[in-house]
Design a protein around this motif. Sequence first.
Motif, PDB file in Angstrom:
ATOM      1  N   PHE A   1       0.773  -1.186   0.113  1.00 30.71           N
ATOM      2  CA  PHE A   1       0.082  -0.022  -0.071  1.00 30.71           C
ATOM      3  C   PHE A   1       0.790   1.237   0.024  1.00 30.71           C
ATOM      4  N   ARG A   2       1.925   1.035   0.629  1.00 29.41           N
ATOM      5  CA  ARG A   2       2.732   2.468   0.973  1.00 29.41           C
ATOM      6  C   ARG A   2       3.732   2.831  -0.481  1.00 29.41           C
ATOM      7  N   ARG A   3       3.502   2.038  -1.451  1.00 27.87           N
ATOM      8  CA  ARG A   3       4.147   2.132  -2.649  1.00 27.87           C
ATOM      9  C   ARG A   3       3.324   3.141  -3.417  1.00 27.87           C
ATOM     10  N   VAL A   4       2.305   3.938  -2.927  1.00 28.44           N
ATOM     11  CA  VAL A   4       1.504   4.711  -3.723  1.00 28.44           C
ATOM     12  C   VAL A   4       2.155   5.742  -4.328  1.00 28.44           C
ATOM     13  N   TYR A   5       1.843   6.055  -5.532  1.00 30.78           N
ATOM     14  CA  TYR A   5       2.579   7.135  -6.217  1.00 30.78           C
ATOM     15  C   TYR A   5       1.412   8.151  -7.101  1.00 30.78           C
ATOM     16  N   VAL A   6       1.943   9.342  -7.576  1.00 27.46           N
ATOM     17  CA  VAL A   6       1.030  10.025  -8.387  1.00 27.46           C
ATOM     18  C   VAL A   6       1.692   9.688  -9.777  1.00 27.46           C
ATOM     19  N   ASP A   7       0.821   9.283 -10.842  1.00 27.70           N
ATOM     20  CA  ASP A   7       1.239   9.011 -12.239  1.00 27.70           C
ATOM     21  C   ASP A   7       1.342  10.144 -13.008  1.00 27.70           C
ATOM     22  N   ASP A   8       1.684   9.795 -14.368  1.00 25.90           N
ATOM     23  CA  ASP A   8       2.036  10.720 -15.218  1.00 25.90           C
ATOM     24  C   ASP A   8       0.693  11.699 -15.771  1.00 25.90           C
ATOM     25  N   ASN A   9      -0.612  10.980 -15.330  1.00 23.90           N
ATOM     26  CA  ASN A   9      -1.973  11.520 -15.469  1.00 23.90           C
ATOM     27  C   ASN A   9      -2.326  12.160 -14.271  1.00 23.90           C
ATOM     28  N   HIS A  10      -1.773  12.389 -13.396  1.00 19.68           N
ATOM     29  CA  HIS A  10      -2.226  12.747 -11.867  1.00 19.68           C
ATOM     30  C   HIS A  10      -3.105  12.216 -11.349  1.00 19.68           C
ATOM     31  N   CYS A  11      -3.181  10.533 -11.564  1.00 21.64           N
ATOM     32  CA  CYS A  11      -3.837   9.632 -11.144  1.00 21.64           C
ATOM     33  C   CYS A  11      -2.955   9.106  -9.702  1.00 21.64           C
TER      34      CYS A  11
ATOM     35  N   ALA B   1      -1.714   5.814  -8.008  1.00 24.79           N
ATOM     36  CA  ALA B   1      -1.364   4.764  -8.661  1.00 24.79           C
ATOM     37  C   ALA B   1      -0.427   3.766  -7.741  1.00 24.79           C
ATOM     38  N   TRP B   2      -0.634   2.512  -7.896  1.00 24.81           N
ATOM     39  CA  TRP B   2       0.338   1.639  -7.413  1.00 24.81           C
ATOM     40  C   TRP B   2       0.674   0.706  -8.461  1.00 24.81           C
ATOM     41  N   ASP B   3       1.929   0.107  -8.611  1.00 19.24           N
ATOM     42  CA  ASP B   3       2.270  -1.047  -9.452  1.00 19.24           C
ATOM     43  C   ASP B   3       2.120  -2.283  -8.505  1.00 19.24           C
TER      44      ASP B   3
ATOM     45  N   ASP C   1       7.880  -2.383 -15.144  1.00 18.38           N
ATOM     46  CA  ASP C   1       7.400  -1.059 -15.513  1.00 18.38           C
ATOM     47  C   ASP C   1       6.005  -0.889 -16.187  1.00 18.38           C
ATOM     48  N   SER C   2       5.237  -0.159 -15.551  1.00 20.53           N
ATOM     49  CA  SER C   2       3.785  -0.162 -15.716  1.00 20.53           C
ATOM     50  C   SER C   2       3.480   0.706 -16.989  1.00 20.53           C
ATOM     51  N   LYS C   3       4.485   1.547 -17.494  1.00 20.72           N
ATOM     52  CA  LYS C   3       4.663   2.166 -18.544  1.00 20.72           C
ATOM     53  C   LYS C   3       4.582   1.477 -19.869  1.00 20.72           C
ATOM     54  N   LYS C   4       5.257   0.082 -19.533  1.00 21.46           N
ATOM     55  CA  LYS C   4       5.343  -0.868 -20.722  1.00 21.46           C
ATOM     56  C   LYS C   4       4.281  -2.072 -20.450  1.00 21.46           C
ATOM     57  N   VAL C   5       3.916  -2.367 -19.384  1.00 19.90           N
ATOM     58  CA  VAL C   5       3.012  -3.158 -19.173  1.00 19.90           C
ATOM     59  C   VAL C   5       1.694  -2.805 -18.218  1.00 19.90           C
ATOM     60  N   TRP C   6       0.788  -2.225 -18.890  1.00 20.51           N
ATOM     61  CA  TRP C   6      -0.349  -1.325 -18.408  1.00 20.51           C
ATOM     62  C   TRP C   6      -1.200  -2.252 -17.412  1.00 20.51           C
ATOM     63  N   SER C   7      -1.204  -3.438 -17.533  1.00 23.76           N
ATOM     64  CA  SER C   7      -2.002  -4.204 -16.798  1.00 23.76           C
ATOM     65  C   SER C   7      -1.526  -4.681 -15.302  1.00 23.76           C
ATOM     66  N   ASN C   8      -0.069  -4.081 -15.018  1.00 24.70           N
ATOM     67  CA  ASN C   8       0.433  -4.174 -13.865  1.00 24.70           C
ATOM     68  C   ASN C   8       0.195  -2.970 -12.733  1.00 24.70           C
ATOM     69  N   LYS C   9      -0.591  -2.009 -13.391  1.00 28.90           N
ATOM     70  CA  LYS C   9      -0.906  -0.571 -12.460  1.00 28.90           C
ATOM     71  C   LYS C   9      -2.271  -0.530 -12.428  1.00 28.90           C
ATOM     72  N   VAL C  10      -2.546  -0.282 -10.845  1.00 27.38           N
ATOM     73  CA  VAL C  10      -3.939  -0.065 -10.541  1.00 27.38           C
ATOM     74  C   VAL C  10      -4.062   1.467 -10.096  1.00 27.38           C
ATOM     75  N   ASP C  11      -5.245   2.044 -10.504  1.00 26.83           N
ATOM     76  CA  ASP C  11      -5.150   3.593 -10.248  1.00 26.83           C
ATOM     77  C   ASP C  11      -6.459   4.162  -9.722  1.00 26.83           C
ATOM     78  N   LEU C  12      -6.680   5.202  -9.476  1.00 19.92           N
ATOM     79  CA  LEU C  12      -7.938   5.974  -9.074  1.00 19.92           C
ATOM     80  C   LEU C  12      -7.948   7.518  -9.748  1.00 19.92           C
ATOM     81  N   SER C  13      -8.840   7.713 -10.315  1.00 19.61           N
ATOM     82  CA  SER C  13      -8.812   9.065 -11.046  1.00 19.61           C
ATOM     83  C   SER C  13      -8.758  10.168 -10.112  1.00 19.61           C
TER      84      SER C  13
END
Length: 121
Positions: free
Chosen positions: A72-82, A84-86, A92-104
């Motif tokens: 849980f503590r690995r949370v971050y703000v992604d390039d779309n300002h969401c 996110a967690w990997d 790399d979630s930029k290469k494997v999109w299904s590795n990322k969970v995000d909230l708008s």
Amino acid sequence: MANTLEFYLSKGFDLKTAKYFVAGRQQIIEVEPNNDFTLIISFNNGERRLYDMRPLLKKGTVFEPFIKFENFRRVYVDDNHCIAWDIDPNIDSKKVWSNKVDLSPDSCYIDSVSIGGMIDD
């Protein structure tokens, strides 16, 4: 009529959501995880808000890996300002999109509560 309270209500938005869109959408600029599985989110308007993740952290959901605090503590703000967690931090979630969970950003703002301070307070 666009961008008025009446417009958004006519489209089926609830009052809280309609007011948010009328006031203008916000971008997330920073996120801090808390030990109780809540997040302190800083928005581009200077506001800080508290978002409770506990209702989402359930087995059998996309959020299941984050029931463990070390994930849980690995949370971050992604390039779309969401927010996110990997799922796997070694992928790399930029290469494997299904590795990322995000909230708008919109739902994070609408579903959170103000904690009364501006970022620079």
